[in-house]
Scaffold this motif. Sequence first.
Motif, short mmCIF file in Angstrom:
data_model
loop_
_atom_site.label_atom_id
_atom_site.label_comp_id
_atom_site.label_asym_id
_atom_site.label_seq_id
_atom_site.Cartn_x
_atom_site.Cartn_y
_atom_site.Cartn_z
N GLY A 40 4.12 -4.50 3.76
CA GLY A 40 3.12 -4.35 2.76
C GLY A 40 2.79 -3.00 2.86
N VAL A 41 3.42 -2.04 3.46
CA VAL A 41 2.81 -0.70 3.48
C VAL A 41 4.20 0.04 3.17
N ILE A 43 0.86 -1.17 -0.07
CA ILE A 43 -0.14 -0.02 0.09
C ILE A 43 0.71 1.04 0.24
N ASN A 44 0.68 1.95 -0.75
CA ASN A 44 1.59 3.14 -1.08
C ASN A 44 1.35 4.46 -0.43
N LEU A 45 1.96 4.51 0.83
CA LEU A 45 1.86 5.78 1.40
C LEU A 45 3.21 6.56 1.35
N GLU A 80 -10.58 3.65 3.03
CA GLU A 80 -10.55 2.16 3.17
C GLU A 80 -9.04 1.85 2.78
N THR A 81 -7.99 2.44 1.94
CA THR A 81 -6.94 2.35 1.90
C THR A 81 -6.14 2.65 3.38
N LEU A 82 -6.58 3.54 4.07
CA LEU A 82 -5.85 3.77 5.41
C LEU A 82 -6.05 2.64 6.24
N ALA A 134 -4.19 -0.36 5.36
CA ALA A 134 -2.44 -0.14 6.03
C ALA A 134 -2.61 -0.45 7.29
N ARG A 135 -3.71 0.18 8.12
CA ARG A 135 -3.61 -0.09 9.34
C ARG A 135 -3.74 -1.61 9.88
#
Length: 388
Positions: free
Chosen positions: A344-345, A28-30, A373-375, A378-379
């Motif tokens: 995976g973050v 997940i691209n943060l 939902e992306t956040l 990631a959580r």
Amino acid sequence: MRTSIRTQHFPESIIREMTRIALDVGAINLSQGYPDFAAPQVLKDAATQAILDDWNQYSVTWGLKPLRDAIADHYRRRYGMEVNPDTEVVVCCGATECMIAAMLGVVNPGDEVIFFEPYYESYIPNCFITQSTPRFVSLRPSADGRWEFDPDELRRAFNERTKVIIVNSPHNPTGKVFTREELQLIADLCIEHDVIAVTDEIYEFITYDGAQHIPIATLPGMAERTITISGMSKTFSVTGWRLGYAVAPEDLMIGVRKAHDFMSVCAATPLQIAGVTMMALGDDYYLRLRQDYAQRRALALEMLREVGFKPVVPQGAYYIMADFSAISDEDDITFGLRMARDIGVACVPGSPFFSRPELSRSIVRFAFCKKQETLEQARERLQKLKRS
Ligand code: GLN
């Protein structure tokens, strides 16, 4: 080596590298700061219609006249700034091009350019391109969790070689929103030393907890020595459309426009047409933008704190700098890569924002311009950090 000495000194963009890694490993691209949600439908319609209407050719290099008019009007309405759309505005391919055009427009080889550290990574190559020397002034988190600088350190950075100070507020990567008092000190020093302020205000409409964005050009004596830069990318969630603009007094703007003309000729014409629609969106759009970002920020802070990060709460923009020393004693690059591959973050290791790696050893930056939902996802994944 066949590449130029100039580009040999460029760093690779670690921000964009992290996006490539995130894509490779399915993280997940943060890391890179771009929204994963849609732009407003009216803007998509306006751009589509402009293409259907055959707006296929170059625009005037400075930007389409109706867009320049809308930009001048926007500065008048929002900040009371008087800007002549015919002589004092330019539209570029993103605020990043505005910034390099501004630097090329006013900086000579050997000049010094002051900016705050941590800094947005493109300011360093901009100094290489203009053969100028960066002078850093440190931002440090205070006990009450605000990023602050030492006024004496700032004063000491100004000297007879200083040509420009870059004022980036709301600030990337820290989220600091410079206060009127801080801006006044910068303005006083600019006037005393005859220095030009080049600003980066791309996050001007993303602020929290009542923090007020103040363009330094609105302070007395600053309009005539400021190149104010902003753009559509962050405000309208269209970072890939590459639309940015700068406003400056005519004698400075002449240099900025020439640099822009020979770099990119013009920003994409049909998207400039849509830009006119963007600038016409009303206050409710901006209010909603702030509310949505406040929710994303709350979620991101919670997600980081619950697994042991120590985030500094941003007052603006959409990034969080977080200390991870309670989770791992790895350095920022090792930790960042492991986060992307094993957890995976993806985030950005602190190093590209600092001139000295020791300052960022335990710091990473998270971008939270993402769907709820992306956040949430990631959580979920970050929970693995508790067990790793
Ligand atoms: N401004 C965005 C960020 O800081 C995108 C940067 C980039 O592509 N280098 O993440």
